[in-house]
Write a protein that holds these residues in place. Structure first.
Motif, PDB file in Angstrom:
ATOM      1  N   VAL A 160      47.580  23.707 -59.759  1.00  0.00           N
ATOM      2  CA  VAL A 160      49.016  22.986 -58.611  1.00  0.00           C
ATOM      3  C   VAL A 160      48.771  21.747 -58.757  1.00  0.00           C
ATOM      4  CG1 VAL A 160      49.001  22.567 -56.234  1.00  0.00           C
ATOM      5  CG2 VAL A 160      47.877  24.846 -56.662  1.00  0.00           C
ATOM      6  N   GLY A 161      47.679  20.929 -58.345  1.00  0.00           N
ATOM      7  CA  GLY A 161      47.862  19.382 -58.995  1.00  0.00           C
ATOM      8  C   GLY A 161      48.493  19.006 -60.565  1.00  0.00           C
ATOM      9  N   MET A 162      48.343  19.345 -60.938  1.00  0.00           N
ATOM     10  CA  MET A 162      49.058  19.357 -62.226  1.00  0.00           C
ATOM     11  C   MET A 162      51.203  19.657 -62.277  1.00  0.00           C
ATOM     12  SD  MET A 162      47.397  17.800 -64.766  1.00  0.00           S
ATOM     13  CE  MET A 162      48.315  17.892 -65.966  1.00  0.00           C
ATOM     14  N   LEU A 163      51.170  20.489 -61.279  1.00  0.00           N
ATOM     15  CA  LEU A 163      52.084  21.002 -61.383  1.00  0.00           C
ATOM     16  C   LEU A 163      52.754  19.985 -60.153  1.00  0.00           C
ATOM     17  CD1 LEU A 163      54.420  23.099 -61.430  1.00  0.00           C
ATOM     18  CD2 LEU A 163      53.815  24.743 -59.090  1.00  0.00           C
ATOM     19  N   LEU A 164      52.496  19.012 -59.488  1.00  0.00           N
ATOM     20  CA  LEU A 164      52.695  18.171 -58.415  1.00  0.00           C
ATOM     21  C   LEU A 164      53.538  17.396 -58.993  1.00  0.00           C
ATOM     22  CD1 LEU A 164      53.388  18.209 -55.538  1.00  0.00           C
ATOM     23  CD2 LEU A 164      51.586  17.084 -55.262  1.00  0.00           C
ATOM     24  N   LEU A 165      51.947  16.632 -60.632  1.00  0.00           N
ATOM     25  CA  LEU A 165      52.422  15.134 -61.232  1.00  0.00           C
ATOM     26  C   LEU A 165      53.658  16.161 -61.353  1.00  0.00           C
ATOM     27  CD1 LEU A 165      49.003  14.669 -62.299  1.00  0.00           C
ATOM     28  CD2 LEU A 165      49.807  12.961 -60.947  1.00  0.00           C
ATOM     29  N   MET A 166      54.109  16.828 -62.696  1.00  0.00           N
ATOM     30  CA  MET A 166      55.234  17.060 -63.208  1.00  0.00           C
ATOM     31  C   MET A 166      56.272  17.104 -62.941  1.00  0.00           C
ATOM     32  SD  MET A 166      53.653  16.736 -66.286  1.00  0.00           S
ATOM     33  CE  MET A 166      51.750  17.138 -67.029  1.00  0.00           C
ATOM     34  N   LEU A 167      56.537  17.874 -61.736  1.00  0.00           N
ATOM     35  CA  LEU A 167      57.739  17.726 -60.829  1.00  0.00           C
ATOM     36  C   LEU A 167      57.910  16.357 -60.494  1.00  0.00           C
ATOM     37  CD1 LEU A 167      56.979  21.053 -58.893  1.00  0.00           C
ATOM     38  CD2 LEU A 167      58.471  20.760 -61.293  1.00  0.00           C
ATOM     39  N   ALA A 168      57.119  15.446 -60.139  1.00  0.00           N
ATOM     40  CA  ALA A 168      57.165  13.998 -59.625  1.00  0.00           C
ATOM     41  C   ALA A 168      58.635  13.488 -59.973  1.00  0.00           C
ATOM     42  CB  ALA A 168      56.472  13.599 -58.815  1.00  0.00           C
ATOM     43  N   PRO A 169      58.127  12.803 -61.041  1.00  0.00           N
ATOM     44  CA  PRO A 169      59.068  11.863 -61.518  1.00  0.00           C
ATOM     45  C   PRO A 169      60.585  12.805 -61.790  1.00  0.00           C
ATOM     46  CG  PRO A 169      57.268  13.493 -63.375  1.00  0.00           C
ATOM     47  CD  PRO A 169      57.290  13.603 -61.978  1.00  0.00           C
ATOM     48  N   LEU A 170      60.738  14.405 -61.644  1.00  0.00           N
ATOM     49  CA  LEU A 170      62.389  14.762 -61.289  1.00  0.00           C
ATOM     50  C   LEU A 170      63.223  14.100 -60.591  1.00  0.00           C
ATOM     51  CD1 LEU A 170      61.278  18.168 -62.439  1.00  0.00           C
ATOM     52  CD2 LEU A 170      62.389  16.899 -63.569  1.00  0.00           C
TER      53      LEU A 170
END
Length: 537
Positions: free
Chosen positions: A223-233
């Motif tokens: 979940v943490g990695m998902l949040l990180l990957m989605l943030a720049p979008l």
């Protein structure tokens, strides 16, 4: 002679491009010399005895010829091209309406990933990290994993939004990409550090069995990695990828659940991993195309001390926002006032149902927040252009009036959100109709109190966004820290000595304090908005 005429016309154009409309012939003379024209060249090339005589002719042409009246130099033309169009006061209502429909609908549209999860739960009883068939121990592990993942990366998400946006707005795409990759790496290491710390604490105090801890860690990391990957979008305005990745990840997870004997945990992990991979592959491909033939404007190395200095307040704000959201749950689930708990923190279904319904209010306010900050940033620049420098109070009052209109809109939208929740609770097609369960009074009470708390939290976040816009991050950070402390103190007392569900009251009063402190800062902010605007740029 013909050659002289051509050279003079070319010189006039070059002078115009460099200085625009000149203020004196001496300025033109200096400009001609800066172009490399020497005194001894003027006779042969232009037919004049001196640069001074040539400058007087160029000055005369640029100030009297209709073709050159209002001439702008290259920098002035570039600023005019890139800056927002100045809007007359009579057009404010029309432009505000356009901005409202554009950004409010955009904010609501970006709730589509959440709506996908809700639809999946209603149809399949299952989403990307939830399952209605989980028992309380399984739910405890999953929810704790989600909480740890969100809190561990919340600060990095905030910094990505701040620092990557800085480079993105200057079209320095290489540094945008480097910043995102760097924060992804550090964010991932941060998750590992948090999980290692929790493991060591559990090793010495034996709080949870290792089987549960493994599930917690898996959800936390993914979940943490998902949040990180989605943030720049959000930063690069490619938010459709968020919806696509969440949809595909959910679809894969549901397919595996329905067609394979895999454990629900495993189908969740595969689904979240799919969403992460899609987002990361898109970012790699997108920036490769954007940067393959471009150089960095700001250099090729990330200056870590500078990054820390400019962003540490935003980093901690991001962490404490997530901490604030989950404090009441942790306090309620660890109360033990009504029953003996098998673990230190143990999931309580009725409380969670109430807060899940309440947070719908907060989610539906996303459109208001999106619109509010878009209109503020648009009109603050327009306002300073059309306001006389002798009357800064006019500029301040216009923006203050707009702010209170947006607060009113926030409460109107909240009223509609509460009406929707009322029907979800009571209508035949609502909660009971979909899940064949009746919400107990405890859940409804938590929903109402929590919903009001989320309205106040959204108001406080709106205030914070205003302050962030011109670099005033310290006051929102202090406000959310004080709000967290009040949330903990009041929630602990009420959940331990009255009933565990009253931990939500701590959240309500914490949100009220957050609003009070940020509102006070905003009132002062609007009194001196012209100063803050000048200081920020």
């Amino acid at each position: 002679m013909e050659n002289h005429f051509t050279n003079i016309k070319s010189l006039i154009e070059k002078t115009k491009d460099k200085i625009g409309k000149p203020v004196s012939s001496e300025v033109v003379e200096a400009t001609i010399e800066s172009l490399g024209i020497r005194e001894k060249d003027t006779k042969d090339d232009f037919g004049f005895n001196s640069i001074k005589d040539l400058a007087e002719l160029v000055f005369y042409e640029l100030t009297t010829d209709k073709y050159y009246i209002g001439a702008k130099n290259e920098k002035e033309i570039e600023v005019e091209r890139t800056q927002p169009k100045i809007i007359q006061l009579k057009d404010y209502l029309r432009v505000k309406t356009q901005i409202f429909f554009q950004y409010y609908s955009l904010g609501i549209f970006h709730l589509l990933p959440v709506l996908i999860q809700i639809a999946a739960i209603v149809v399949f009883g299952y989403s990307l990290w939830t399952f209605v068939g989980f028992n309380e121990i399984q739910s405890t592990a999953v929810v704790l994993g989600v909480v740890i993942g969100l809190v561990s990366t919340g600060g990095f998400v905030q910094v990505i939004g701040k620092q990557a946006s800085f480079y993105w707005n200057y079209e320095d795409y290489r540094m945008t990409n480097k910043t995102i990759n760097y924060l992804h790496k550090v964010g991932m290491l941060s998750i590992f550090f948090v999980l290692t710390t929790i493991f060591l604490v559990n090793f010495f105090f034996h709080i949870y069995p290792y089987e549960i801890l493994f599930v917690v860690f898996a959800y936390a990391f993914l979940v943490g990695m998902l949040l990180l990957m989605l943030a720049p979008l959000h930063t690069i305005k490619q938010r459709w990828v968020i919806t696509f990745s969440i949809f595909l990840g959910t679809a894969v997870a549901i397919y595996l659940k329905e067609t394979t004997p895999l454990l629900i945990f495993v189908t969740h992990w595969i689904g979240i991993a799919v969403a992460i991979i899609i987002a990361k592959l898109f970012l790699v491909a997108y920036f490769w195309r954007l940067t393959k033939n471009k150089k960095s404007i700001s250099g090729n190395n990330i200056k870590v001390p500078v990054l820390l200095y400019h962003n540490y307040q935003y980093f901690f704000y991001g962490i404490f926002i997530y901490v604030f959201i989950f404090i009441d749950r942790i306090l309620a689930w660890s109360s033990g006032i009504d029953k003996n708990l098998p673990f230190l923190v143990y999931f309580e279904k009725n409380y969670e149902l109430g807060m899940d319904l309440a947070i719908l209010v907060f989610l539906l306010l996303a459109g208001v927040l999106e619109y509010s900050i878009a209109s503020f940033t648009r009109f603050i620049d327009i306002g300073q252009k059309i306001t006389d420098h002798k009357t800064p109070e006019v500029f301040n009052n216009q923006l203050r009036k707009m702010y209170w209109q947006q607060v009113l809109l926030l409460f109107v939208t909240s009223a509609f959100a509460f009406v929707l929740i009322y029907y979800i609770i009571n209508a035949s097609w609502g909660f009971e109709g979909q899940f064949n369960q009746t919400l107990v009074q405890l859940s409804i009470k938590v929903c109402v109190i929590g919903g009001i708390g989320y309205v106040l939290l959204a108001w406080g976040m709106l205030n914070s966004l205003y302050l962030f816009t011109l670099g005033q991050a310290k006051k929102p950070l202090k406000a959310i820290i004080y709000a967290c402390l009040l949330n903990i103190f009041l929630g602990f007392i009420l959940s331990r000595f009255f009933a565990y569900e009253y931990s939500v009251v701590g959240m309500l009063f914490g949100a009220a304090l957050f609003v009070a402190l940020t509102l006070k800062a905003n009132i002062n902010y609007f009194k001196n908005l012209d100063y803050y605007y000048y200081a920020a740029y």
